[in-house]
Design an enzyme around this catalytic site. Structure first.
Site, PDB file in Angstrom:
ATOM      1  N   HIS A  70     -65.162  27.393  47.748  1.00 57.06           N
ATOM      2  CA  HIS A  70     -66.613  27.413  48.005  1.00 57.06           C
ATOM      3  C   HIS A  70     -66.977  26.519  49.184  1.00 57.06           C
ATOM      4  CE1 HIS A  70     -66.415  28.622  43.647  1.00 57.06           C
ATOM      5  NE2 HIS A  70     -67.140  29.587  44.168  1.00 57.06           N
ATOM      6  N   HIS A  71     -66.034  26.301  50.096  1.00 58.33           N
ATOM      7  CA  HIS A  71     -66.375  25.454  51.247  1.00 58.33           C
ATOM      8  C   HIS A  71     -67.369  26.174  52.160  1.00 58.33           C
ATOM      9  CE1 HIS A  71     -63.456  28.083  53.101  1.00 58.33           C
ATOM     10  NE2 HIS A  71     -63.830  27.637  54.283  1.00 58.33           N
ATOM     11  N   LYS A  76     -65.919  35.873  49.590  1.00 58.93           N
ATOM     12  CA  LYS A  76     -65.765  37.265  50.026  1.00 58.93           C
ATOM     13  C   LYS A  76     -64.360  37.746  49.736  1.00 58.93           C
ATOM     14  CE  LYS A  76     -67.477  40.610  52.727  1.00 58.93           C
ATOM     15  NZ  LYS A  76     -67.052  41.533  51.675  1.00 58.93           N
ATOM     16  N   LYS A 100     -57.643  33.599  55.554  1.00 61.48           N
ATOM     17  CA  LYS A 100     -57.912  34.680  56.513  1.00 61.48           C
ATOM     18  C   LYS A 100     -59.261  34.458  57.207  1.00 61.48           C
ATOM     19  CE  LYS A 100     -56.782  38.525  54.711  1.00 61.48           C
ATOM     20  NZ  LYS A 100     -56.666  39.802  54.000  1.00 61.48           N
ATOM     21  N   LYS A 112     -61.441  37.377  45.356  1.00 60.53           N
ATOM     22  CA  LYS A 112     -60.813  38.686  45.165  1.00 60.53           C
ATOM     23  C   LYS A 112     -61.115  39.165  43.759  1.00 60.53           C
ATOM     24  CE  LYS A 112     -58.199  41.488  47.595  1.00 60.53           C
ATOM     25  NZ  LYS A 112     -58.193  41.645  49.056  1.00 60.53           N
ATOM     26  N   SER A 369     -66.570  43.401  57.926  1.00 63.07           N
ATOM     27  CA  SER A 369     -67.416  43.199  56.732  1.00 63.07           C
ATOM     28  C   SER A 369     -68.466  42.121  57.021  1.00 63.07           C
ATOM     29  CB  SER A 369     -66.567  42.745  55.541  1.00 63.07           C
ATOM     30  OG  SER A 369     -66.021  43.847  54.878  1.00 63.07           O
TER      31      SER A 369
HETATM   32  P1  NAD Z   1     -54.993  52.304  49.932  1.00 60.81           P
HETATM   33  O1  NAD Z   1     -55.107  52.476  48.470  1.00 60.81           O
HETATM   34  O2  NAD Z   1     -55.969  52.972  50.813  1.00 60.81           O
HETATM   35  O3  NAD Z   1     -53.528  52.741  50.457  1.00 60.81           O
HETATM   36  C1  NAD Z   1     -52.316  52.192  50.028  1.00 60.81           C
HETATM   37  C2  NAD Z   1     -51.225  53.241  50.246  1.00 60.81           C
HETATM   38  O4  NAD Z   1     -49.940  52.663  49.995  1.00 60.81           O
HETATM   39  C3  NAD Z   1     -51.352  54.438  49.309  1.00 60.81           C
HETATM   40  O5  NAD Z   1     -51.305  55.623  50.072  1.00 60.81           O
HETATM   41  C4  NAD Z   1     -50.151  54.293  48.381  1.00 60.81           C
HETATM   42  O6  NAD Z   1     -49.666  55.542  47.932  1.00 60.81           O
HETATM   43  C5  NAD Z   1     -49.146  53.620  49.283  1.00 60.81           C
HETATM   44  N1  NAD Z   1     -48.068  52.929  48.584  1.00 60.81           N
HETATM   45  C6  NAD Z   1     -48.124  52.244  47.443  1.00 60.81           C
HETATM   46  N2  NAD Z   1     -46.909  51.728  47.130  1.00 60.81           N
HETATM   47  C7  NAD Z   1     -46.079  52.108  48.113  1.00 60.81           C
HETATM   48  C8  NAD Z   1     -44.701  51.886  48.374  1.00 60.81           C
HETATM   49  N3  NAD Z   1     -43.953  51.152  47.559  1.00 60.81           N
HETATM   50  N4  NAD Z   1     -44.174  52.419  49.500  1.00 60.81           N
HETATM   51  C9  NAD Z   1     -44.918  53.144  50.344  1.00 60.81           C
HETATM   52  N5  NAD Z   1     -46.236  53.388  50.148  1.00 60.81           N
HETATM   53  C10 NAD Z   1     -46.815  52.875  49.048  1.00 60.81           C
HETATM   54  O7  NAD Z   1     -54.987  50.724  50.145  1.00 60.81           O
HETATM   55  P2  NAD Z   1     -55.382  49.930  51.481  1.00 60.81           P
HETATM   56  O8  NAD Z   1     -56.816  49.598  51.419  1.00 60.81           O
HETATM   57  O9  NAD Z   1     -54.816  50.628  52.659  1.00 60.81           O
HETATM   58  O10 NAD Z   1     -54.599  48.547  51.224  1.00 60.81           O
HETATM   59  C11 NAD Z   1     -53.216  48.402  51.522  1.00 60.81           C
HETATM   60  C12 NAD Z   1     -52.894  46.926  51.668  1.00 60.81           C
HETATM   61  O11 NAD Z   1     -53.713  46.357  52.701  1.00 60.81           O
HETATM   62  C13 NAD Z   1     -53.135  46.069  50.427  1.00 60.81           C
HETATM   63  O12 NAD Z   1     -52.183  45.025  50.396  1.00 60.81           O
HETATM   64  C14 NAD Z   1     -54.513  45.468  50.692  1.00 60.81           C
HETATM   65  O13 NAD Z   1     -54.728  44.254  49.981  1.00 60.81           O
HETATM   66  C15 NAD Z   1     -54.417  45.233  52.183  1.00 60.81           C
HETATM   67  N6  NAD Z   1     -55.715  45.117  52.865  1.00 60.81           N
HETATM   68  C16 NAD Z   1     -56.641  46.111  52.799  1.00 60.81           C
HETATM   69  C17 NAD Z   1     -57.846  45.970  53.494  1.00 60.81           C
HETATM   70  C18 NAD Z   1     -58.884  47.069  53.535  1.00 60.81           C
HETATM   71  O14 NAD Z   1     -59.861  46.924  54.294  1.00 60.81           O
HETATM   72  N7  NAD Z   1     -58.730  48.157  52.810  1.00 60.81           N
HETATM   73  C19 NAD Z   1     -58.107  44.796  54.213  1.00 60.81           C
HETATM   74  C20 NAD Z   1     -57.128  43.798  54.269  1.00 60.81           C
HETATM   75  C21 NAD Z   1     -55.932  43.972  53.586  1.00 60.81           C
END
Ligand code: NAD
Length: 478
Positions: A70-71, A76, A100, A112, A369
């Site tokens: 909470h700094h 978010k 981040k 989260k 965001s």
């Molecule tokens: P998403 O659900 O849109 O897509 C994830 C994809 O990964 C899916 O298509 C899934 O089938 C595939 N997948 C799962 N396990 C797998 C494996 N072992 N091998 C290959 N493919 C696999 O999710 P996203 O929003 O793209 O998030 C993906 C990562 O990015 C997560 O770690 C999330 O925390 C991180 N992230 C997302 C955002 C965002 O804006 N969405 C922002 C920062 C970080």
């Protein structure tokens, strides 16, 4: 939002890994041990259960919201919908959000959320009920609000879920002018922002482009500088992976491999990520894509094929001591959160590689965001007040120069010069500026006098310094 895995690594040491990285980096700072402990801990961990109706019976759903720091206010972070989600994972992801935001100078604390379901197994009505009830549970304990805690999409959630959250919160807070700022990643029609959907992937591509542009660093790892022609493998064809591949290809890289949970496809001359994505939409599998030269049913093999850059964009714990020795990439750009374990990272650097760490590489999403949240608080789209004014000013300037020089621009040249910026252009420009500035700040810390050995440690040091300064300025009360 994409389809969901049948197998994911559910080890519960993710928060320990994040803390390990933190402790290692903290040695390069001079902060008081107690202050470091405060920065590292999760301030509030809210675990709850609620029932939903299913068929003729009930089902109990597990949910979490963790506010790590909470700094800054609000906190978010996204909400993960996954049957593998657990408290350790949500704590780790919340902590990463704090670091981040600090690394890209976004004034939020980290948080989260998690809902322990496989969304594929629920109808749309059930998903809506779960999402709305989850929001009510957050609201009951003051864990959501535009100035308190602002969720966003993550693995398994997207614009649709964010709309339900916004509507539930607004319904519960009638007359609250800023209510829609309680969540980001909303559709544009519900005061979302242009460019948010693709922001994380665009940010990953910008991070890679910046990293490979530094000739001195590329020489050390045996790569030529510049993004053009760099061979890339992307794991996960969801929001982050798909957009990372798309923008990396736009910047001139060649996408040679794409991996999903059912397998991987590879072609040394390049794959069209959009066509592979379409193929998967139609057939339900990445396998069988006609443009691939090779395919692998063992998904781990997909990561180990020849390439310069590997972009893990699925889940955590994908590159471990078990497979790091077989990774051929010289650069790992972490689109996902926590894809590389600390032990694997050590080996990868020893083998002469560079890892662009998650807390920087995938910070494009939270950066945009932040822009969306600002838009929601100001109740006006970016560019709306200035676009026409800019165009008129530029037009007058061009007329004057044409008059003085006697040279007329072509209509295309004129249109290009006088054009005022749209919301999308402003968002993309703000994102690009953020990613470029942050990369060089982290790199300077890496190459500076403190003897820091990796980009991740440098990013942690920058984040710790930033958060520590906030705490010191705030003081302790009472
Ligand atoms: P998403 O659900 O849109 O897509 C994830 C994809 O990964 C899916 O298509 C899934 O089938 C595939 N997948 C799962 N396990 C797998 C494996 N072992 N091998 C290959 N493919 C696999 O999710 P996203 O929003 O793209 O998030 C993906 C990562 O990015 C997560 O770690 C999330 O925390 C991180 N992230 C997302 C955002 C965002 O804006 N969405 C922002 C920062 C970080």
């Amino acid at each position: 939002m994409a389809t969901y895995p049948v197998t994911v690594n559910s080890d519960t040491h993710f928060f320990t890994d994040v803390c390990k990285n933190f402790d290692y980096a903290a040695q390069f700072t001079k902060h008081d041990a107690g202050l470091l402990d405060q920065i590292k801990s999760c301030n509030s961990v809210y675990r709850f259960r609620f029932p939903i109706r299913r068929g003729n019976g009930f089902e109990v759903i597990d949910g979490w919201r963790v506010e790590h720091s909470h700094h800054q206010s609000p906190t978010k972070g996204g909400i993960r919908y996954s049957e593998m989600v657990n408290e350790d994972e949500v704590m780790a992801l919340a902590a990463l959000m704090t670091y981040k935001c600090a690394v890209v100078n976004v004034p939020f604390g980290g948080a989260k959320g998690g809902i322990k379901i496989n969304p594929k197994h629920y109808s749309m009505v059930e998903l809506e009920n779960i999402t709305r009830r989850y929001t009510v549970e957050l609201a009951k304990k003051n864990f959501i609000g535009p100035s308190i805690d602002v969720p966003a999409p993550d693995y398994g959630s997207g614009e649709r879920e964010m709309s339900w959250i916004a509507d539930t919160y607004a319904t519960m807070n009638p007359g609250q002018l800023d209510a829609l700022g309680c969540v980001t990643g909303k559709p544009i029609a519900l005061q979302g922002i242009a460019g948010r959907r693709e922001a994380t992937g665009r940010g990953v591509a910008l991070a890679v482009r910046e990293c490979v542009s530094v000739a001195e660093d590329m020489q050390k790892i045996g790569l030529a500088p510049g993004i053009s022609g760099k061979k890339v493998i992307v794991q996960g064809l969801g929001n982050v992976g798909y957009h990372s591949a798309k923008f990396l290809a736009e910047f001139g890289a060649v996408i040679v491999g794409l991996c999903e949970f059912e397998g991987a496809v590879y072609h040394p001359d390049g794959l069209d990520a959009e066509a592979v994505w379409q193929h998967r939409q139609i057939t339900g599998s990445i396998l069988g894509y006609p443009g691939a030269r090779q395919e692998f049913q063992n998904l781990a093999e997909g990561l180990e094929q020849p390439c310069d850059i590997l972009v893990p964009a699925a889940l955590e714990n994908q590159i471990t001591i078990a497979n790091v020795g077989r990774i051929q990439a010289r650069i790992i750009a972490e689109g996902a959160n926590g894809p590389t374990t600390p032990e694997a990272e050590e080996i990868f650097y020893k083998n002469g590689g560079i890892i662009i760490p998650d807390m920087y590489a995938n910070a494009g999403g939270v950066t945009v965001s932040y822009f969306e949240w600002l838009k929601n608080l100001s109740h006006v789209a970016f560019g709306r007040m200035s676009r026409r004014f800019e165009e008129n000013t530029n037009s007058n300037l061009v007329n004057m120069v044409e008059g003085i020089t006697g040279v007329s621009l072509t209509p295309t040249q004129r249109a290009h010069i006088i054009k005022g910026a749209s919301e999308l252009e402003l968002v993309n420009s703000g994102l690009e500026d953020t990613m470029i500035a942050a990369y060089h700040q982290i790199r300077e810390t890496w190459k500076g006098s403190r003897g820091i050995d990796t980009l991740r440690t440098a990013a942690f040091v920058k984040a710790i310094d930033n958060v520590a300064m906030s705490y010191q300025n705030l003081g302790i009360w009472p």
